[in-house]
Design an enzyme around this catalytic site. Structure first.
Site, PDB file in Angstrom:
ATOM      1  N   ASP A   1     -21.220  -0.412 -23.987  1.00  0.00           N
ATOM      2  CA  ASP A   1     -21.903   0.251 -23.325  1.00  0.00           C
ATOM      3  C   ASP A   1     -22.697   0.638 -24.635  1.00  0.00           C
ATOM      4  OD1 ASP A   1     -24.059   1.580 -22.107  1.00  0.00           O
ATOM      5  OD2 ASP A   1     -22.844   0.935 -20.357  1.00  0.00           O
TER       6      ASP A   1
ATOM      7  N   HIS B   1     -28.252  -0.751 -22.967  1.00  0.00           N
ATOM      8  CA  HIS B   1     -26.851   0.200 -23.386  1.00  0.00           C
ATOM      9  C   HIS B   1     -26.154  -1.124 -24.226  1.00  0.00           C
ATOM     10  CE1 HIS B   1     -26.863   2.603 -19.814  1.00  0.00           C
ATOM     11  NE2 HIS B   1     -27.740   1.383 -18.950  1.00  0.00           N
TER      12      HIS B   1
ATOM     13  N   ASP C   1     -28.709  -3.256 -16.702  1.00  0.00           N
ATOM     14  CA  ASP C   1     -29.543  -2.186 -15.518  1.00  0.00           C
ATOM     15  C   ASP C   1     -30.063  -1.867 -16.732  1.00  0.00           C
ATOM     16  OD1 ASP C   1     -26.532  -2.302 -16.868  1.00  0.00           O
ATOM     17  OD2 ASP C   1     -27.188  -0.081 -16.051  1.00  0.00           O
ATOM     18  N   GLU C   2     -31.080  -0.664 -16.581  1.00  0.00           N
ATOM     19  CA  GLU C   2     -31.056   0.328 -17.826  1.00  0.00           C
ATOM     20  C   GLU C   2     -31.681  -0.049 -18.893  1.00  0.00           C
ATOM     21  OE1 GLU C   2     -29.705   4.561 -15.337  1.00  0.00           O
ATOM     22  OE2 GLU C   2     -28.525   3.413 -16.963  1.00  0.00           O
TER      23      GLU C   2
ATOM     24  N   TRP D   1     -27.683  -1.714  -7.165  1.00  0.00           N
ATOM     25  CA  TRP D   1     -27.107  -0.150  -7.355  1.00  0.00           C
ATOM     26  C   TRP D   1     -28.283   1.274  -6.436  1.00  0.00           C
ATOM     27  CZ3 TRP D   1     -29.056   3.519 -11.147  1.00  0.00           C
ATOM     28  CH2 TRP D   1     -29.786   2.953 -12.170  1.00  0.00           C
TER      29      TRP D   1
ATOM     30  N   TYR E   1     -21.311   5.453  -5.262  1.00  0.00           N
ATOM     31  CA  TYR E   1     -20.942   5.952  -7.229  1.00  0.00           C
ATOM     32  C   TYR E   1     -19.962   7.019  -6.878  1.00  0.00           C
ATOM     33  CZ  TYR E   1     -24.220   3.497  -9.598  1.00  0.00           C
ATOM     34  OH  TYR E   1     -24.783   2.379 -10.332  1.00  0.00           O
ATOM     35  N   PHE E   2     -18.252   6.843  -7.465  1.00  0.00           N
ATOM     36  CA  PHE E   2     -17.355   7.639  -7.690  1.00  0.00           C
ATOM     37  C   PHE E   2     -17.578   8.285  -9.009  1.00  0.00           C
ATOM     38  CE2 PHE E   2     -14.629   5.558  -4.220  1.00  0.00           C
ATOM     39  CZ  PHE E   2     -15.157   4.861  -3.305  1.00  0.00           C
TER      40      PHE E   2
END
Ligand code: ACM
Length: 694
Positions: free
Chosen positions: A209, A279, A344-345, A411, A436-437
């Site tokens: 990441d 990321h 993602d993102e 997600w 999402y913990f």
């Protein structure tokens, strides 16, 4: 939401279906053994089997490794390693745990039958994984580790029963982000043990990441030498600041192989994730030529703050070849069919600013940056296919068109699942709403009352909501239901600095998700789950798992019938009574700034019989401003009319000794303050008793 395939709409299985559930499964709701996930069918027997030092394990040769693991698990409880003997060898047939495979069984992959009689235990699996799951059930039926039953001379009892069991979904996972925080291999293995305890079978290892690259790649040593380290991290309680501490770590390839083998022995597949194109700041810092070098102000660094960052891989041949090299080494380390490429993102600002990226778009006839990402992902998909693997990525990978063979990890929103299902793609359900913990499991103020290290990213995902998840609610027909491979828990770790906190955030919510992923939908029932979970928690205690213990919600009452009054209002349900309820996790919280003369007054049920220490603690981490009392006095009175000052507040705290006869205590504000007010507790007697209750 109703749809024809799912008569049990979100969020909960309606209770009128309970009778049907019990009849369907045969698993008696009340009094059935404390098993999580609930097996498909449990038939109670009579009597018990006694496990003792004389009990042997007998198995098919192909199950030797599973038998040895079971022997080790039993030794960890009893102190004695059972003898493992080959099937067909001399044995009297009694006092044995027999493990066997019945490949002709009608059960699905991972299915098993467990028969416990007074004479012995037989586990018959559809396959080796099924046998393993049968042995997990057996361990849950035995007394928890450390229980008295293991210390006395009598055999440890297992209730006689017959179980037929198999999983609802093939993908029952947990994702751990090791980019934001790093956990040593031994700790990851322990987490894998607890996954196995719940019959989970996919460990999604988020290895790279912006804040750290954690997997050794032989061809590119700087990925870990440079990209594995950052100069600072945000501390708990202030996410917009820096602790100034260098932080990092990574797994060597030898360590990775060891963890992969450890998981495989427990029938857990590790799906590695290498994030691209976004990321990627840590990788780009290690090798700056991988990024969009022609954008203004280009200066990558391993990120020291959480969130989404602009540094993304350049869509150049050199960078794509680099990523193929990386994925090539990843494929050597991980036998998993699925390889996760993130996706993602990925902010597209740098691609929009980069002439090189724009040229690639023109050359390839791509209309926009989303299509460029899809082009990027398709190339990775082809590479993975050439290695006999399948690409999986977060749901953004479909925004510029989705390759037929890609699997989507959804997600953000159900609409992305519906989109992929309609295209015929497989899906793993990992929605923020239920999986999402890294979200709070109790209201933020309640968690933060315990300390700022209980900070979570935000949100609220209580155990019951996790349990209510039905991953197939997005499917429109049976074919689409089959495209839903399963579900998994997400442990993003910005606010999870060590494995103790991983355990706290993961458990018991993992138990709820395990039941979502394993147990037939019609058999789910939250009250029954809660009852069984209480038994499973004894295994957590025995294994020293740092799970979040369920806390009863606050009750609007003092601990002894004393009363409180205040000139202030209560913020949400932080009533005045909570300042004298004997609980350290509850508190009074005023709903406004303070004026001189504002007060919180406690009228004791009975006057103090003897001089008694009094401590009042204000302020707490639940408020980002602290909300302590800056200027005020603690006053006492025998009659409620005449008041004496016992102490002044300093650093939010006041204490003194109240004489016999004191009946009323008052916190009085002596200067206006902008901040609101938290009063954790008015403690009488030794204030130590408050922290002991934690
Ligand atoms: C994600 O939470 N960015 C997949």
């Amino acid at each position: 939401m109703y749809h024809p395939m799912n008569p049990f709409p979100q969020p909960n299985t309606p209770s009128k279906f309970l009778a049907i559930a019990a009849a369907l499964t045969g698993a008696a709701l009340a009094g059935s053994p404390a098993l999580v996930p609930l097996p498909v069918a449990v038939q109670p027997g009579t009597g018990t089997f006694g496990f003792s030092a004389a009990t042997a394990i007998r198995c098919d040769a192909s199950l030797r490794a599973d038998a040895d693991l079971l022997a080790a698990d039993l030794q960890a409880r009893s102190g004695v390693a059972p003898k493992v003997a080959a099937a067909g060898s001399q044995g009297n047939g009694a006092n044995e745990i027999r493990l066997a495979i019945d490949a002709d069984s009608k059960l699905v992959a991972g299915g098993y039958k467990l028969d416990v009689t007074a004479a012995g235990v037989v586990v018959t699996g559809k396959d080796a994984a099924g046998v393993y799951y049968g042995t997990r059930t057996l361990l849950q039926l035995l007394p928890p580790m450390g229980a008295a039953a293991w210390r006395d001379a009598a055999p440890a009892p297992v209730p006689a029963l017959a179980i037929t069991d198999y999983p609802r979904f093939a993908w029952r996972g947990m994702m751990l982000d090791v980019g934001r925080h790093f956990y040593p291999p031994e700790e990851v293995k322990r987490l894998i043990d607890w996954m196995a305890f719940h019959k989970l079978n996919v460990f999604h290892w988020h290895l790279t990441d912006d804040q750290g690259w954690r997997i050794e790649i032989r061809k590119y040593p700087k990925l870990t030498q440079v990209g594995g380290w950052r100069d600072s991290s945000p501390p708990y309680g202030n996410r917009d600041s820096d602790d100034g501490q260098r932080y990092g770590g990574f797994y060597t390839q030898a360590q990775i192989k060891d963890v992969v083998a450890y998981a495989a022995a427990r029938h857990i597949t590790i799906v590695p994730e290498i994030e691209m194109p976004g990321h990627a700041a840590a990788a780009i810092t290690a090798y700056p030529e991988l990024g969009n070098v022609d954008v203004p102000g280009y200066a990558p660094k391993v990120m020291t703050r959480w969130g989404v960052h602009p540094y993304i891989f350049a869509p150049t041949d050199a960078t794509l070849r680099f990523l193929e090299d990386v994925l090539g080494e990843v494929c050597e380390l991980f036998p998993s069919k699925f390889i996760h490429i993130g996706g993602d993102e990925a902010p597209k600002t740098q691609w929009q600013q980069s002439k090189v990226a724009q040229d690639v778009m023109r050359r390839e006839g791509l209309k926009n940056a989303d299509e460029l990402q899809s082009w990027f992902v398709r190339r990775m998909g082809k590479f993975l296919e050439s290695k006999g693997r399948r690409l999986i990525g977060w749901d953004e990978i479909q925004e510029g068109g989705l390759s037929k063979t890609a699997t989507m990890m959804v997600w953000r929103d159900a609409k992305w699942a519906k989109h992929a299902l309609a295209l015929g793609n497989d899906v793993v359900m990992a929605t923020t709403s239920h999986t999402y913990f890294d979200y709070y499991q109790a209201p933020a103020a309640t968690e933060l009352a315990k300390g700022k290290e209980y900070e979570a990213i935000g949100g609220l995902l209580p155990l019951e909501k996790v349990y209510s998840y039905n991953p197939t609610f997005v499917a429109d027909n049976p074919a689409q239901e089959k495209q839903i491979l399963g579900t998994q828990a997400q442990l993003w770790t910005e606010y999870i600095g060590d494995m103790k906190k991983v355990e706290y955030m993961a458990f018991p919510r993992v138990a709820a998700l395990a039941e979502v992923a394993w147990t037939p939908l019609a058999a789910k029932n939250y009250d029954d789950f809660s009852r069984r979970l209480a038994g499973v928690m004894k295994h957590y205690d025995g294994g020293h798992l740092n799970y979040a213990k369920p806390v009863p919600p606050p009750v609007r009452a003092t601990k002894d019938g004393s009363t409180l009054e205040t000139s202030l209002g209560s913020y949400t349900d932080h009533w005045p009574e909570l300042a004298f309820d004997g609980r350290s996790d509850t508190f009074f919280w005023a709903d406004r700034s303070l004026k001189s003369g504002d007060h919180l007054t406690l009228h004791l049920k009975a006057a103090l019989a003897a001089a008694t220490p009094v401590t009042v603690i204000t302020g707490g981490p639940a408020s980002q401003h602290g909300d302590a009392l800056a200027a005020g006095v603690l006053e006492i009175s025998a009659d409620g009319g005449t008041w004496l000052t016992l102490a002044e507040f300093a650093a939010g705290k006041a204490s003194g000794s109240a004489p016999a006869g004191t009946r009323h205590l008052r916190l009085r504000v002596t200067a206006p303050q902008e901040n609101w007010l938290i009063v954790h507790e008015i403690s009488l007697g030794n204030p130590q008793s408050l922290s002991e209750r934690r």
